[in-house]
Design an enzyme around this catalytic site. Structure first.
Site, PDB file in Angstrom:
ATOM      1  N   GLY A 122       1.120  -1.267  -0.394  1.00  7.20           N
ATOM      2  CA  GLY A 122      -0.471   0.205  -0.224  1.00  7.20           C
ATOM      3  C   GLY A 122       0.637   1.418  -0.148  1.00  7.20           C
ATOM      4  N   GLY A 187      26.510  -6.632  18.701  1.00 11.83           N
ATOM      5  CA  GLY A 187      25.653  -5.938  19.464  1.00 11.83           C
ATOM      6  C   GLY A 187      24.934  -6.741  20.664  1.00 11.83           C
ATOM      7  CB  ALA A 188      25.754  -6.659  24.197  1.00 15.32           C
ATOM      8  CD  GLU A 210      26.512  -3.104  22.537  1.00 13.07           C
ATOM      9  OE1 GLU A 210      25.503  -3.351  22.364  1.00 13.07           O
ATOM     10  OE2 GLU A 210      26.961  -1.331  22.564  1.00 13.07           O
ATOM     11  N   GLY A 281      19.709  -3.124  16.321  1.00 13.22           N
ATOM     12  CA  GLY A 281      18.601  -2.382  16.328  1.00 13.22           C
ATOM     13  C   GLY A 281      18.019  -2.411  15.055  1.00 13.22           C
ATOM     14  CG  HIS A 454       3.605 -19.435  50.798  1.00 18.29           C
ATOM     15  ND1 HIS A 454       5.086 -18.580  50.646  1.00 18.29           N
ATOM     16  CD2 HIS A 454       4.335 -20.450  52.407  1.00 18.29           C
ATOM     17  CE1 HIS A 454       6.612 -19.742  51.470  1.00 18.29           C
ATOM     18  NE2 HIS A 454       5.113 -20.104  52.128  1.00 18.29           N
TER      19      HIS A 454
END
Ligand code: FAD
Ligand code: NAD
Length: 480
Positions: A122, A187-188, A210, A281, A454
């Site tokens: 589109g 990348g970390a 990183e 990213g 609990h």
């Protein structure tokens, strides 16, 4: 004459499809245009999230977690497993089945809600007309309201160009057909840690490079430190301050590998991988989504510019999800989709952008909502802290899931909760109660006065709230 709708949505990811369903529920004549085609050449609704994002990654995280547990971890429960074998093809088939069922589910929901599903690319033109291109077939549709939900795609690096199956993005990393011996991850961030964990559990030696010198700067740094220590213990080799210099494909004994050069404080380093995952990213999908005549404005980071109500600069044109500012998260996009649908029919709707939970689905999981301690410090806010380690939780002990803690930050004078940070088993589920509490303006004392079942992991949230006032029961705290 072009088909005319009350609402046309471009994109059927979690932002677009949720918006379409809500619009239809509200009685609007709704069409949703999507161009996702799966590897089988079929249309597949659900966008990145269902096809190559949240869902397939969580399927593999779960399967790989079971595999690792079967290999080590069950013996503490008195269960001896003599031989554990990986059937990667079956694991991948299961992941694909989960994806196929969920994407087909969106089609069924569209049908049930009478949303017209249009396949093709589109492009918004002037006057709220949309051109839809499907192969060479072109149609024009129009609507009173247009919502752009075109999502995002992986950022590519010029020095690590993607190849068919050697240098890959997250989509490639969800579909390896064998377990690579050595994997490099650039990348970390969330994807690097989640997919790095999947392949490490399945047997790969994983090195994460990183660029920044701070690990997980978006998370509370106390949690980030815990996480880094735990990942290291698991065998994830995370190297910070690693500036990528070059990648080169080489062939050794007919086997292709990637040589990566990077620079850190010790100088230039070289390392050879069987696969390289680039996870640096994602960027908004704005190319070819609207014509210049549509007159939309992009912000300084390339996202479609919108206000808090997701309205663009053009009346009746909205944009939602990853294509606009804010965290690139499925639930953020879905909430925006619902908000816009309500706004279109004249109802009140708003999103509290300060309270969008974030989760990293490693083991243990990391989840948070609100401000981190470093953000509060930087803002000069007066705050108090309560923490509670899972090692002191009866349920965590019984489950053998004692890593991690709950941390609650509240305002020193009002005690209003400002942030909740959890690292531990089921953190993704535990964080929901913190989001609700904060949405209702709760104080740490409100949580401490609430009764928790609990034994449950949630009791750690209760204890962390008590700890804000130095009243935790199951750990020693310094006296007032
Ligand atoms: P998308 O999901 O990207 O969908 C956009 C859709 O629009 C796509 O189908 C696309 O084909 C279509 N489209 C684009 N342009 C056009 C056009 N011109 N015409 C027609 N159709 C078009 N988020 C989480 O919250 N939790 C997670 O656990 C999580 N895990 C992730 C794991 C991975 C590996 C990745 C990559 C992402 C993950 N995310 C996660 C992020 C999440 O997938 C995105 O935030 C979310 O999908 C964004 O939704 P969206 O609807 O805005 O866009
Ligand atoms: P990210 O922004 O989380 O992390 C990218 C990392 O790469 C950063 O730490 C950055 O410093 C680093 N980096 C950038 N360039 C580099 C370079 N040249 N060399 C080395 N490191 C470099 O991005 P991502 O992990 O790709 O994820 C993309 C988006 O998808 C995120 O916005 C995230 O919200 C979303 N996502 C969410 C989930 C989840 O909610 N569990 C899971 C996966 C993805």
């Amino acid at each position: 004459m072009a088909d005319h709708y009350d609402v046309i949505i471009i994109g059927a990811g979690p932002a677009g499809y949720v918006c379409a369903i809500r619009c239809a529920q509200l009685g609007l004549k709704t069409a949703c245009i999507d161009n996702w085609i799966n590897p089988q050449g079929k249309k597949s609704l659900g966008g990145t999230c269902l096809n190559v994002g949240c869902i397939p990654s969580k399927a593999l995280l779960q399967s790989s977690q079971y595999y690792e547990l079967a290999q080590q971890g069950l013996e503490q429960h008195g269960i001896k497993v003599s031989s554990v074998e990986l059937d990667l093809a079956a694991m991948m088939q299961r992941k694909e089945k989960v994806v196929a069922e969920l994407t087909a589910g969106i089609g069924a929901l569209f049908k049930a809600n009478k949303v017209t599903s249009i396949t093709g690319r589109g492009r918004l033109l002037a006057d709220k007309k949309v051109e839809v291109l499907n192969n060479k077939h072109k149609i024009i549709v129009s609507a009173e309201n247009i919502i752009i939900a075109s999502g995002s795609s992986s950022v590519e690096l010029a020095i690590a160009p993607l190849t068919e199956n050697l240098i890959v993005d997250s989509t490639g990393a969800l579909a390896f057909d064998s377990v690579p011996e050595k994997i490099g991850v650039i990348g970390a961030g969330v994807i690097g840690l989640e997919l790095g964990s999947v392949w490490r559990r399945l047997g790969s030696q994983v090195t994460v490079l990183e660029a920044q010198d701070v690990f997980l700067p978006v998370a509370d740094q106390q949690v980030a430190r815990d996480a880094k220590r735990l990942y290291k213990k698991q065998g994830l080799d995370i190297r910070l301050n690693a500036r990528l210099l070059n990648t080169q494909i080489s062939s050794v004994k007919n086997k292709q590998q990637v040589e990566v050069s990077y620079e850190d404080e010790k100088g230039e380093q070289k390392i050879i991988f069987d696969k390289l995952i680039v996870a640096v990213g994602r960027k908004p999908n704005t190319d070819n989504v609207f014509d210049s005549e549509a007159d939309l404005i992009l912000d300084e980071r390339g996202f479609i510019h919108v206000n808090d109500q997701c309205e663009t600069s053009q009346p009746g044109v909205y944009a939602i999800g990853d294509v606009v500012r804010g965290p690139m998260l499925a639930h953020k996009g879905s909430e925006e989709g619902m908000m816009v649908a309500e706004l279109i029919v004249g109802k009140y709707a708003a999103i509290n952008y300060d309270l969008i939970p974030a989760v990293i689905y490693t083991h243990p999981e990391i989840a948070w909502v609100g401000k981190t301690e470093q953000q509060l410090k930087a803002a000069g806010e007066n705050y108090q802290v309560g923490t509670f380690p899972f090692v002191a939780s009866g349920r965590a002990k019984a489950a053998g899931e004692t890593a991690g803690m709950v941390k609650i930050l509240s305002h020193s004078e009002t005690d209003r909760i400002l942030g909740v940070h959890i690292i531990g088993s089921h953190a993704s589920e535990l964080i929901a109660q913190a989001v609700i509490a904060m949405e209702l303006g709760a104080s740490a004392e409100d949580i401490s006065l609430t009764v928790f079942a609990h034994p449950s992991l949630a009791e750690a949230v209760h204890e962390a709230a008590l700890a804000v006032d130095n009243r935790a029961i199951h750990i020693m705290q310094k006296k007032h």
